[in-house]
Design a protein around this motif. Structure first.
Motif, PDB file in Angstrom:
ATOM      1  N   MET A   1       0.824  -1.194   0.000  1.00  0.00           N
ATOM      2  CA  MET A   1       0.000   0.000   0.000  1.00  0.00           C
ATOM      3  C   MET A   1       0.871   1.262   0.000  1.00  0.00           C
ATOM      4  O   MET A   1       0.501   2.251  -0.586  1.00  0.00           O
ATOM      5  CB  MET A   1      -0.929  -0.055   1.217  1.00  0.00           C
ATOM      6  CG  MET A   1      -1.994   0.982   1.177  1.00  0.00           C
ATOM      7  SD  MET A   1      -3.111   0.659  -0.191  1.00  0.00           S
ATOM      8  CE  MET A   1      -4.370   1.807   0.159  1.00  0.00           C
ATOM      9  N   VAL A   2       2.017   1.205   0.659  1.00  0.00           N
ATOM     10  CA  VAL A   2       2.904   2.365   0.719  1.00  0.00           C
ATOM     11  C   VAL A   2       3.455   2.687  -0.673  1.00  0.00           C
ATOM     12  O   VAL A   2       3.560   3.850  -1.054  1.00  0.00           O
ATOM     13  CB  VAL A   2       4.047   2.117   1.730  1.00  0.00           C
ATOM     14  CG1 VAL A   2       5.057   3.240   1.685  1.00  0.00           C
ATOM     15  CG2 VAL A   2       3.482   1.957   3.128  1.00  0.00           C
ATOM     16  N   ILE A   3       3.751   1.635  -1.443  1.00  0.00           N
ATOM     17  CA  ILE A   3       4.271   1.853  -2.793  1.00  0.00           C
ATOM     18  C   ILE A   3       3.206   2.503  -3.667  1.00  0.00           C
ATOM     19  O   ILE A   3       3.503   3.415  -4.442  1.00  0.00           O
ATOM     20  CB  ILE A   3       4.760   0.524  -3.399  1.00  0.00           C
ATOM     21  CG1 ILE A   3       5.968   0.025  -2.626  1.00  0.00           C
ATOM     22  CG2 ILE A   3       5.081   0.679  -4.874  1.00  0.00           C
ATOM     23  CD1 ILE A   3       6.438  -1.347  -3.037  1.00  0.00           C
ATOM     24  N   LYS A   4       1.935   2.060  -3.522  1.00  0.00           N
ATOM     25  CA  LYS A   4       0.849   2.660  -4.298  1.00  0.00           C
ATOM     26  C   LYS A   4       0.672   4.134  -3.940  1.00  0.00           C
ATOM     27  O   LYS A   4       0.469   4.963  -4.808  1.00  0.00           O
ATOM     28  CB  LYS A   4      -0.460   1.909  -4.072  1.00  0.00           C
ATOM     29  CG  LYS A   4      -0.527   0.584  -4.764  1.00  0.00           C
ATOM     30  CD  LYS A   4      -1.876  -0.044  -4.539  1.00  0.00           C
ATOM     31  CE  LYS A   4      -1.918  -1.441  -5.099  1.00  0.00           C
ATOM     32  NZ  LYS A   4      -3.192  -2.100  -4.818  1.00  0.00           N
ATOM     33  N   GLY A  10       3.617  10.742  -6.299  1.00  0.00           N
ATOM     34  CA  GLY A  10       4.676  11.097  -7.247  1.00  0.00           C
ATOM     35  C   GLY A  10       4.105  11.445  -8.610  1.00  0.00           C
ATOM     36  O   GLY A  10       4.496  12.442  -9.227  1.00  0.00           O
ATOM     37  N   CYS A  11       3.164  10.635  -9.079  1.00  0.00           N
ATOM     38  CA  CYS A  11       2.515  10.925 -10.366  1.00  0.00           C
ATOM     39  C   CYS A  11       1.693  12.196 -10.293  1.00  0.00           C
ATOM     40  O   CYS A  11       1.655  12.989 -11.235  1.00  0.00           O
ATOM     41  CB  CYS A  11       1.631   9.757 -10.795  1.00  0.00           C
ATOM     42  SG  CYS A  11       2.547   8.309 -11.296  1.00  0.00           S
ATOM     43  N   ALA A  58      -2.444   9.118 -16.534  1.00  0.00           N
ATOM     44  CA  ALA A  58      -3.003   7.786 -16.756  1.00  0.00           C
ATOM     45  C   ALA A  58      -2.646   6.845 -15.606  1.00  0.00           C
ATOM     46  O   ALA A  58      -3.489   6.065 -15.150  1.00  0.00           O
ATOM     47  CB  ALA A  58      -2.504   7.222 -18.085  1.00  0.00           C
ATOM     48  N   THR A  59      -1.417   6.923 -15.122  1.00  0.00           N
ATOM     49  CA  THR A  59      -1.008   6.080 -13.993  1.00  0.00           C
ATOM     50  C   THR A  59      -1.784   6.454 -12.736  1.00  0.00           C
ATOM     51  O   THR A  59      -2.232   5.572 -11.994  1.00  0.00           O
ATOM     52  CB  THR A  59       0.502   6.228 -13.739  1.00  0.00           C
ATOM     53  OG1 THR A  59       1.206   5.929 -14.943  1.00  0.00           O
ATOM     54  CG2 THR A  59       0.968   5.321 -12.633  1.00  0.00           C
TER      55      THR A  59
END
Length: 95
Positions: A1-4, A10-11, A58-59
């Motif tokens: 979840m932290v990476i998401k 970031g995006c 989009a990401t």
């Protein structure tokens, strides 16, 4: 979840920064400043930045759909279908 979350923010900041960059780069052009310089082949530099902006948006959209699909306890195939639908709409309307 932290990476998401890290990827999402970031995006989000990247798309915000590229939008601001495109805005400030286009200020000296003719529609925004009268008399302004005409857009010529030198504005080709806008295209990679617009591509980066489109990919980050989009990401971000895909991550939001995936997270909301998981939060609503949707089956995996519905999350995939919704993600494809949202990205198709994003490509169609080119934000």
């Amino acid at each position: 979840m932290v990476i998401k979350q890290t990827l999402f923010w970031g995006c989000w900041f990247t798309s915000l920064a590229t939008t601001a960059l495109l805005f400030f780069w286009s200020l000296p052009l003719s529609p925004f400043k009268h008399p302004g310089i005409n857009a010529n082949e030198a504005v080709i530099i806008f295209f990679p930045v617009m591509g980066i902006r489109w990919l980050t948006l989009a990401t971000t959209l895909a991550l939001v759909v995936i997270i909301w699909g998981q939060r609503l306890n949707l089956a995996t195939h519905w999350i995939v279908i919704l993600t494809i639908l949202v990205l198709t709409l994003h490509a169609r309307f080119r934000s």
